[in-house]
Scaffold this active site. Structure first.
Site, PDB file in Angstrom:
ATOM      1  N   VAL A  18      28.896 141.946  20.332  1.00  0.00           N
ATOM      2  CA  VAL A  18      29.721 141.615  20.204  1.00  0.00           C
ATOM      3  C   VAL A  18      30.429 140.273  20.211  1.00  0.00           C
ATOM      4  O   VAL A  18      31.347 140.279  19.515  1.00  0.00           O
ATOM      5  CB  VAL A  18      30.310 143.083  20.455  1.00  0.00           C
ATOM      6  CG1 VAL A  18      31.809 143.400  20.462  1.00  0.00           C
ATOM      7  CG2 VAL A  18      29.498 144.592  20.302  1.00  0.00           C
ATOM      8  N   GLU A 132      40.324 150.672  19.639  1.00  0.00           N
ATOM      9  CA  GLU A 132      39.605 151.527  18.877  1.00  0.00           C
ATOM     10  C   GLU A 132      37.486 151.498  19.000  1.00  0.00           C
ATOM     11  O   GLU A 132      37.099 152.410  18.499  1.00  0.00           O
ATOM     12  CB  GLU A 132      39.922 151.305  17.349  1.00  0.00           C
ATOM     13  CG  GLU A 132      39.337 151.470  16.683  1.00  0.00           C
ATOM     14  CD  GLU A 132      39.901 153.073  15.926  1.00  0.00           C
ATOM     15  OE1 GLU A 132      38.570 153.772  16.003  1.00  0.00           O
ATOM     16  OE2 GLU A 132      40.368 153.114  15.793  1.00  0.00           O
ATOM     17  N   LYS A 208      33.114 158.521  25.990  1.00  0.00           N
ATOM     18  CA  LYS A 208      33.750 158.257  24.242  1.00  0.00           C
ATOM     19  C   LYS A 208      34.037 160.104  24.052  1.00  0.00           C
ATOM     20  O   LYS A 208      35.420 159.892  24.090  1.00  0.00           O
ATOM     21  CB  LYS A 208      32.451 158.157  23.006  1.00  0.00           C
ATOM     22  CG  LYS A 208      31.748 157.442  23.050  1.00  0.00           C
ATOM     23  CD  LYS A 208      30.755 156.845  22.608  1.00  0.00           C
ATOM     24  CE  LYS A 208      30.050 154.940  22.258  1.00  0.00           C
ATOM     25  NZ  LYS A 208      29.045 155.008  21.689  1.00  0.00           N
ATOM     26  N   GLY A 311      26.400 147.911  16.882  1.00  0.00           N
ATOM     27  CA  GLY A 311      26.321 146.800  16.349  1.00  0.00           C
ATOM     28  C   GLY A 311      27.191 146.096  16.314  1.00  0.00           C
ATOM     29  O   GLY A 311      28.405 146.214  16.039  1.00  0.00           O
TER      30      GLY A 311
END
Length: 442
Positions: A18, A132, A208, A311
Site C-alpha cells: 500500500v 477510510e 472492521k 490490494g
C-alpha cells in the site's frame, strides 16, 4: 495557472504494497493534487524498517527513505500511516498529532483497540484523523456513514469485509473443494498471508466491524466487544447444505441496533461469523476477493457499497482520498468531523441478537425421534420453519442405517437457539450435533 505557494509536507510511514502505491500516486499525480488541494503536496520522507531493500519501482528520491520514523513525524503537516500493527504505530500517530500534523491511517487493528485515545489527541490538537482505508479497501463506506447518513438513523450494517475469506468460501462453493486446499490456493494467488490466522479466524473482520459499529451507532465499540467466529470449522458438507436450501456461506460482519430508542433493550450488537445467505440477497453475489457492505437506515432504506476490498492500488485510492480531504482542511483552516460517541449505547452480547439456525443432527432411526426433537425446540420458545429427514447407509444386517435431521428455525434470540442446541446434544436419541450455522439476510 496556480501561483507558487508553500507546500504541505507529507510523511509516509511504511512502504509495503500500500505504501508503495501511495508514494507513487503522490509523485505521478502531483500536479492534479496541487490543483485539487490548493497547495502542493511534498513527500518529505518515507519511514521503513530497512534501507537495504530494493525499492527501485517506487519513483522517489532514494534519500527520502529513513529508519527514523520518530523524527520524521515531527516535521510533517500530514502523516500517512500504512505500516500496520499496534506498536510503534500508536506512538508515532500520537506523536504526529501532538506535533500538529493531521493523520491518515489504514490501521484497523489499532483503531479497534485504541481509537478513542487517537480521536481525543486529534481533537486536543485541532487536527484531523481520517481512516477510510481501514475498512473495505477502495470502497467508500466510512465517509458515507459518518457524513452522508449523519442525519439519518442507521439500524443495521451487514457486510463482507474480508476478501481472503470471501475468496475461500466462494471457491468452496463453486468447486466443492475443502477449506485447507482452498486456503492454500488463496496463498498461492496472494490473497492470503503465509499465516492466514487474522483472516480465517475472523480477527480482521472483527476489527472492521468495531469501526463500522462505532460510526453507525455513535457509540464506542472496541474489537473486544465483537463476537467473533472464523471459517475454520466450515466444511464442504456445510457448503452443500447451504446449496440445498438455496443459500451460500459468507463470513459476515453484522452491526445492528437491538430494541427501539428509549426501550430497556435499546443497545448495539456486533458480531462476525459464517452464515448462510439466500442467493437472492445482494451479498450472495459477491464473488472472489471482493467486499460489499449493506446498510439499512430508517429514511434512506437499503444501500449497498461494493468493490475491491484489498490490494495496493485500491487501498491507496482510499488513502489518497483522505489525504486530499485533510489537506483541504489545512488549506481552508477547517477540520473534518471527529469522534461521535454521544449515544453511549450498551454493547450487548450475541445472546440478544435475533437470528435463525440451520442445525444438522445425527439421530437414532426409530419412531418418536422427531417428536422428541421438536419438543426441545418448543421448550425453548424456538419455532421450526422447516425439517428434513435423511437416512444414509445400512444393509439391514451388520451395518445399521444412520438417520439425519436437518432443522431450519424461524428467527429467535441467539441465546435461546444456543440453549436449544445444548439441550438437543443431551438427548439419548441424538448421537451427534453434526453442524450448526446461522442463517442471515432473509
Amino acid at each position: 495557472m496556480t501561483t507558487s505557494v508553500q507546500p504541505l509536507r507529507v510523511a509516509l510511514l511504511g512502504c509495503g504494497v500500500v505504501g508503495s502505491s501511495v508514494a507513487t500516486m503522490l509523485v505521478t499525480q502531483a500536479q492534479d493534487l496541487h490543483e485539487r488541494v490548493g497547495r502542493p503536496l511534498e513527500l518529505v520522507g518515507i519511514a521503513v524498517r530497512r534501507l537495504d531493500r530494493d525499492r527501485a519501482t517506487v519513483p522517489v528520491d532514494p534519500s527520502l527513505f529513513t529508519t527514523d520514523a520518530a523524527e520524521l513525524v515531527t516535521r510533517a503537516d500530514i502523516v500517512v500511516e500504512v505500516m500496520g500493527g499496534i506498536d510503534p504505530a500508536r506512538e508515532l500517530i500520537l506523536s504526529a498529532l501532538q506535533h500538529g500534523a493531521s493523520v491518515v491511517t489504514a490501521n484497523k487493528a489499532l483503531l479497534a483497540e485504541d481509537g478513542p485515545s487517537l480521536y481525543a489527541a486529534a481533537h486536543e490538537n485541532g487536527v484531523d484523523i481520517y481512516y477510510e482505508a481501514a475498512v473495505a479497501g477502495a470502497i467508500p463506506i466510512l465517509r458515507p456513514i459518518r457524513e452522508s447518513l449523519a442525519g439519518d438513523d442507521v439500524r443495521r450494517v451487514l457486510g463482507i469485509v474480508n476478501g481472503t475469506t470471501n475468496f475461500v468460501l466462494d471457491k468452496m462453493d463453486s468447486t466443492g473443494a475443502g477449506l485447507t486446499e482452498t486456503v492454500e490456493q488463496a496463498q498461492e494467488l496472494g490473497y492470503a498471508e503465509a499465516d492466514p490466522t487474522a483472516d480465517v479466524e475472523g480477527f480482521d473482520a472483527a476489527a472492521k466491524a468495531a469501526i463500522l459499529a462505532s460510526l453507525a451507532f455513535h457509540t464506542r465499540v472496541s474489537g473486544a466487544d465483537v463476537h467473533r467466529e472464523g471459517i475454520t470449522e466450515v466444511t464442504a458438507a456445510d457448503i452443500q447444505a447451504a446449496k440445498d436450501m438455496g443459500c451460500v456461506v459468507k463470513l459476515l460482519a453484522i452491526c445492528e441496533r437491538t430494541g427501539e430508542p428509549g426501550s430497556g433493550d435499546d443497545g448495539v450488537n456486533v458480531r462476525v461469523h459464517p452464515a448462510m445467505v439466500p442467493r437472492s440477497h445482494p451479498l450472495a453475489s459477491v464473488r472472489e476477493a471482493y467486499n460489499a457492505v449493506f446498510v439499512e437506515a430508517t429514511a434512506a432504506g437499503e444501500l449497498m457499497f461494493y468493490g475491491k476490498g484489498a490490494g495496493g492500488d485500491p487501498t491507496a485510492s482510499a488513502v489518497m482520498g483522505d489525504i486530499v480531504a485533510v489537506a483541504r482542511h489545512r488549506v481552508s483552516g477547517g477540520r473534518g468531523p471527529g469522534e461521535s460517541a454521544y449515544a453511549q449505547l450498551p454493547v450487548h452480547d450475541i445472546g440478544k441478537a435475533s437470528t435463525r439456525y440451520h442445525i444438522s443432527l445425527a439421530v437414532a432411526d426409530r419412531p418418536g425421534v422427531l417428536a422428541q426433537v421438536a419438543s426441545v425446540f418448543a421448550a425453548h420458545g424456538v419455532s421450526i420453519q422447516a425439517v428434513r429427514q435423511q437416512v444414509v447407509g445400512g444393509d439391514g444386517e451388520e451395518h445399521a442405517a444412520q438417520a439425519y435431521l436437518i432443522v431450519v428455525t424461524h428467527t429467535a434470540p441467539d441465546a435461546a437457539l444456543t440453549a436449544t442446541v445444548e439441550a438437543l446434544s443431551d438427548l439419548d436419541t441424538v448421537t451427534d450435533v453434526v453442524s450448526v450455522m446461522r442463517v442471515e439476510g432473509s
